[in-house]
Design an enzyme around this catalytic site. Sequence first.
Site, mmCIF file in Angstrom:
data_model
loop_
_atom_site.group_PDB
_atom_site.id
_atom_site.type_symbol
_atom_site.label_atom_id
_atom_site.label_comp_id
_atom_site.label_asym_id
_atom_site.label_seq_id
_atom_site.Cartn_x
_atom_site.Cartn_y
_atom_site.Cartn_z
ATOM 1 N N ARG A 120 0.838 -1.215 0.000
ATOM 2 C CA ARG A 120 0.000 0.000 0.000
ATOM 3 C C ARG A 120 0.871 1.262 0.000
ATOM 4 O O ARG A 120 0.542 2.268 0.637
ATOM 5 C CB ARG A 120 -0.972 0.008 1.180
ATOM 6 N N GLU A 121 1.969 1.206 -0.737
ATOM 7 C CA GLU A 121 2.866 2.357 -0.802
ATOM 8 C C GLU A 121 2.137 3.598 -1.311
ATOM 9 O O GLU A 121 2.419 4.722 -0.885
ATOM 10 C CB GLU A 121 4.053 2.059 -1.729
ATOM 11 N N ILE A 135 -25.166 6.716 11.733
ATOM 12 C CA ILE A 135 -25.233 5.481 10.953
ATOM 13 C C ILE A 135 -24.587 4.304 11.676
ATOM 14 O O ILE A 135 -24.901 3.153 11.406
ATOM 15 C CB ILE A 135 -24.596 5.696 9.566
ATOM 16 N N GLY A 136 -23.684 4.559 12.618
ATOM 17 C CA GLY A 136 -23.163 3.433 13.387
ATOM 18 C C GLY A 136 -21.765 3.595 13.928
ATOM 19 O O GLY A 136 -21.530 3.426 15.122
ATOM 20 N N CYS A 173 -8.496 1.970 1.280
ATOM 21 C CA CYS A 173 -8.266 0.614 0.800
ATOM 22 C C CYS A 173 -8.974 -0.366 1.729
ATOM 23 O O CYS A 173 -9.047 -0.141 2.935
ATOM 24 C CB CYS A 173 -6.771 0.299 0.762
ATOM 25 N N TRP A 220 -19.197 -7.212 -0.877
ATOM 26 C CA TRP A 220 -17.916 -6.636 -0.463
ATOM 27 C C TRP A 220 -16.904 -7.706 -0.068
ATOM 28 O O TRP A 220 -15.915 -7.417 0.583
ATOM 29 C CB TRP A 220 -18.133 -5.637 0.676
ATOM 30 N N GLU A 227 -24.965 -1.857 -5.886
ATOM 31 C CA GLU A 227 -23.767 -2.091 -6.683
ATOM 32 C C GLU A 227 -23.696 -3.510 -7.229
ATOM 33 O O GLU A 227 -22.957 -3.782 -8.172
ATOM 34 C CB GLU A 227 -22.509 -1.783 -5.884
ATOM 35 N N HIS A 285 -17.542 12.066 3.986
ATOM 36 C CA HIS A 285 -16.297 11.751 3.290
ATOM 37 C C HIS A 285 -15.390 12.963 3.174
ATOM 38 O O HIS A 285 -14.237 12.859 2.754
ATOM 39 C CB HIS A 285 -16.596 11.196 1.897
ATOM 40 N N CYS A 319 -23.358 8.652 6.251
ATOM 41 C CA CYS A 319 -22.654 7.380 6.353
ATOM 42 C C CYS A 319 -21.989 7.302 7.723
ATOM 43 O O CYS A 319 -22.108 8.226 8.534
ATOM 44 C CB CYS A 319 -21.614 7.259 5.228
#
EC number: 2.1.1.14
Length: 778
Positions: free
Chosen positions: A16-17, A435-436, A520, A565, A609, A698, A730
């Site tokens: 994950r650079e 939302i949680g 990610c 997912w 999705e 976000h 969210c």
Amino acid sequence: MSKSSVLGYPRIGADREWKKALEGFWSGKWEEAELHSRFTQIRLDHLRKLKETGIDLIPVNDFSYYDHILDTAVMFGLVPSRFTYHSGTVPLSVYYGIARGTKEAAASEMTKWFNTNYHYIVPELNGTTPQLTENKPLIAYREAKEKLGIDGKPVIVGPLTFLKLSKGYAQSEFDAWLEKLLPLYAQILRELEAEGAVWVQIDEPVLVTGVSDEDLRRLQTIYHTLTSAAPKLKLMLQTYFEAVEQFAEVVKLPVQGIGLDFVHGRQGNLHSIRKYGFPEDKVLGIGVIDGRGIWKSSQREQLKLLQDLASHVPSDRIIVQSSCSLLHVPVTVERETRLPSVLKMALSFADEKLAEIVLLSKGLVKGADAVAEELDQNESDLQALQQSEDRNRIKIQQAVAEWSAHEPVRNRPFAERYAAQQAHWQLPLLPTTTIGSFPQSPEVRKARQLWRKGEWSSEKYEAFIHEQIEFWMKLQEEVGLDVLVHGEFERTDMVEFFGEKLGGFAFTENGWVQSYGSRCVKPPVIYGDIFFTGEMTVKETQYAQSRTNRPVKGMLTGPITIMNWSFVRDDVSREQIAYQLAYALRQEVEALERAGIGMIQVDEPAVREGLPLKASEQSEYLNWAVRAFRLTTCSVKDTTQIHTHMCYCEFHDMIDSIKDMDADVISIETSRSHGELIHSFEQNTYNLGIGLGVYDIHSPRVPSVDEMTAMIERALRVLDPKLFWINPDCGLKTRGLEETAASLRNMVEATRLARVRVATNEVEATRPATARLAQQVK
């Protein structure tokens, strides 16, 4: 002789650079020059790997600083007017402002890339004038050639797809926008031709979603224009994710190659080639290795497919490639040290898929005997997993089949449940909740890491989690929220957490994929039959409820989201997987209810999705997806309130399915596209409880009371105030403490003002007409 290629490679790096470099830049750890340097190194390392593996046509310009659709927008100078920009190369500050928002301006909308787990930034065209700010494909082509001697294949998002995915214009303006953009695309290709490029990949995935006669006309215009602009270039018109619509017409377009998906669109594309043949003047890109799944292909079967297609298209006009970009899979299986060997030997991530492509290309040219040893080993690896106990739990399979045959319905319809729940809970008008999840601070992540390493005992870790829950319970009460949550501090990821507690799942150490921006995720692997092993959420939820007199929601992730997912097994139907998950999760719902938790949220942010791209297949999917949700939730008492949450998608075309889920309250992420969804409710009656997210989590900015008040007021024009809830759009896991507290305080204040307005309007409505008239005269 056939060639090999891929449509794109993961950006993030094996460690994950990419993510670490980007977040370091955002945090101010290093300057812009350092970010460029790090990204250049990552990009070149990836290109070098593709070259060493033996890929013939190596993609360039598939790398991004955030998102490839955003890259295309800024390349054309399509910057929303709320950001300070005039002309020339778009600064990184503006680029990241569009993606993430700034203190002064809200971020652009983010939504799913077709039916994948990747999100793109939606271009906004209104108020913009397109210009070529920089030729990004040319820059990428030069870099690969000058630094590594690679004659790369530049990748560009096609004009039709780009416009179809954009917003901020009327449909009547589509052709006018096409006329503005085509000269810029033509300039890009002319400059690539002058530089010596041979192939250019132009991605048009919208061609698998439906192609109207008007679109066919546009495609003719587009590709006649582009071919004329750069006649020496070879254009590969690339599609993926499904079979091409209007195949016979699409393959006649004036391009030198057509790329087709023979994994997810196998049957449709194969049928079309057998029926219509394939033009003799074109190269066929055969997407034979799954760019979205993590399983090894049956290489003998795929080689037979290639040989079948070679009877229609000579092998010297075939490119063996991935079905789509490898962006959607982890980088390499090599770094996985803890997986059962029977599972690991059946996996194929990006690097392994490169080797599969090269092997199949060799097999097509030299014959199956030339790769017989590899084919035998591949078959052995796949059979070992298929014959394992994990995929043959007969009792689970039989129990789920019998249970899922029953019709899943609540005891009473919503109107009657609503009355019972109102009497039971005594909630105020416009109830507020979240939302949680709450912020997972560095301390939370460190504590979890220490516990997982064994440096903390389970008792110490549990005490730490209780401290976090207590802090946030007090803060929620102080802010003034009506329905509280425990914060999910014990959870890494909303899917991974449940997968770790259910049978049939496995977890990688480094199986990361990009979701959006630097976010990610490490999807679980569903490799066997799924079963319930014990209570998963009851302990933390009970503890939270013991610290307050206000209701606390139990928080679960729903069956369709866990499935969508995760990386799922490919030997059974997705419907069967969904029902196995529902069977296990229903046992947790019932455990929460037995423990005294009377509000249970079963989140389904990923329902849409998973919607098939073909309209003809969507109804069937939605039917069993809704059925799986109801199987999970239908057994509770009338007074137990079922909530759910959906996000990251457009919902206007599935309002009926949302109703059919029969949740007592549904919360929908709408802050970046609030107006569009409100319009859906103007066209469709919705008579269940609903919360439209009133601010964007976000973005790091704190929205004002006025912003949220405006969102609430617009929603209340079309939704019943008695059924409307107020919440963020969210979970708040990625946000900080101060911004979260400030945003929630503003949300509660906006709610207070809305309650006053609604109450005033109700009083006004009950006054006699003569009294109202007298007041107006005064």
